[in-house]
Design an enzyme around this catalytic site. Structure first.
Site, short mmCIF file in Angstrom:
data_model
loop_
_atom_site.label_atom_id
_atom_site.label_comp_id
_atom_site.label_asym_id
_atom_site.label_seq_id
_atom_site.Cartn_x
_atom_site.Cartn_y
_atom_site.Cartn_z
N ARG A 165 31.44 -27.48 138.14
CA ARG A 165 32.04 -28.66 138.31
C ARG A 165 33.22 -28.67 137.84
O ARG A 165 34.11 -28.42 138.09
CB ARG A 165 31.23 -29.40 137.87
CG ARG A 165 29.57 -30.07 138.40
CD ARG A 165 29.12 -31.09 138.13
NE ARG A 165 28.52 -31.03 136.16
CZ ARG A 165 27.43 -30.33 135.80
NH1 ARG A 165 26.38 -30.00 137.53
NH2 ARG A 165 27.09 -30.32 134.77
N GLU A 167 19.87 -25.06 124.84
CA GLU A 167 19.08 -25.75 123.45
C GLU A 167 17.93 -24.88 123.65
O GLU A 167 17.84 -24.32 122.47
CB GLU A 167 18.46 -27.07 125.02
CG GLU A 167 18.41 -27.77 123.97
CD GLU A 167 18.07 -29.24 124.14
OE1 GLU A 167 18.52 -29.35 125.75
OE2 GLU A 167 17.19 -30.52 124.23
P1 AMP Z 1 27.54 -27.65 125.63
O1 AMP Z 1 27.66 -26.36 126.09
O2 AMP Z 1 26.77 -28.30 125.38
O3 AMP Z 1 28.91 -27.40 125.81
O4 AMP Z 1 27.64 -27.65 127.06
C1 AMP Z 1 28.53 -27.82 128.15
C2 AMP Z 1 28.43 -27.72 129.88
O5 AMP Z 1 26.99 -27.95 129.78
C3 AMP Z 1 29.11 -28.22 130.54
O6 AMP Z 1 29.47 -27.34 131.43
C4 AMP Z 1 28.90 -29.31 131.01
O7 AMP Z 1 28.73 -29.79 132.73
C5 AMP Z 1 27.13 -29.22 130.85
N1 AMP Z 1 26.80 -30.55 130.42
C6 AMP Z 1 25.75 -30.46 129.29
N2 AMP Z 1 25.13 -31.72 128.70
C7 AMP Z 1 25.74 -32.20 130.45
C8 AMP Z 1 25.35 -33.82 130.70
N3 AMP Z 1 25.03 -35.07 129.64
N4 AMP Z 1 25.88 -34.33 131.92
C9 AMP Z 1 26.24 -33.33 132.91
N5 AMP Z 1 26.33 -31.92 132.09
C10 AMP Z 1 26.43 -31.38 130.88
#
Ligand code: AMP
Length: 173
Positions: A61, A98
């Protein structure tokens, strides 16, 4: 159109892609011509034309948002993708999910040393993805001039992992 109206277009999808995750679906924002152009304009104005050489979008995205931002900067677009997707020589960076780890990759010649790079994605959650992306840009000699996301999940404190970077997020939960 203001930020609250754009926020009203974002859909919560419970238990997607797995139980316990509330997925922030931005497809209604992308489908709305005013909302899509507004998020693009806000990012461009925040960092300023003439200040960015390359815009990096994070699969998948992030590509959609980074592309019009790059066009408006008159900057190049460079993808960061999941392991094994980019066809030419890459640098890679592991990051924590996670459960377990994953790897993001960047073409070694995607960014020239010294170029000013803006990293763009849809959601900042734990910050692991953005941190890995910034590390990849730095590995090839790029200068991270900022990280921009449409959504920041404040309760996950991803911002705390990115204190050395200029972070701009439009919508907070
Ligand atoms: P993080 O590495 O935990 O910051 O996760 C960010 C990545 O995961 C981004 O590329 C987002 O597209 C996706 N992502 C994480 N959590 C969500 C969520 N609740 N809704 C949509 N996309 C998410």
């Amino acid at each position: 159109m203001d930020i609250e109206q754009i926020k009203g277009l974002i859909r919560d999808i419970p238990d997607f892609p797995e139980p316990g995750i509330v997925f922030k679906d931005i497809t209604p924002v992308l489908a709305d011509p005013i909302a899509f152009s507004t998020i693009t304009d806000l990012i461009v104005v925040r960092f300023g034309r003439g200040n960015v050489d390359k815009v990096v979008g994070i699969e998948a995205r992030g590509f959609i948002i980074a592309s019009p931002v790059a066009y408006h900067f008159g900057a190049g677009f460079v993808p960061i993708r999941k392991h094994g997707k980019l066809p030419s020589a890459t640098v890679g960076e592991d990051y924590e999910l996670e459960y377990g780890t994953a790897t993001l990759e960047l073409h070694v010649d995607g960014i020239n040393p010294g170029e000013r790079v803006l990293i763009v994605d849809d959601v900042l959650a734990t910050g692991g993805t953005a941190k890995a992306a910034a590390s990849l840009v730095q590995q090839v000699g790029g200068k991270v001039c900022g990280i921009a996301t449409v959504i920041e999940l404040d309760f996950l404190h991803g911002r705390d992992r990115l204190v050395e970077h200029e972070l701009y997020t439009l919508i907070h939960y």
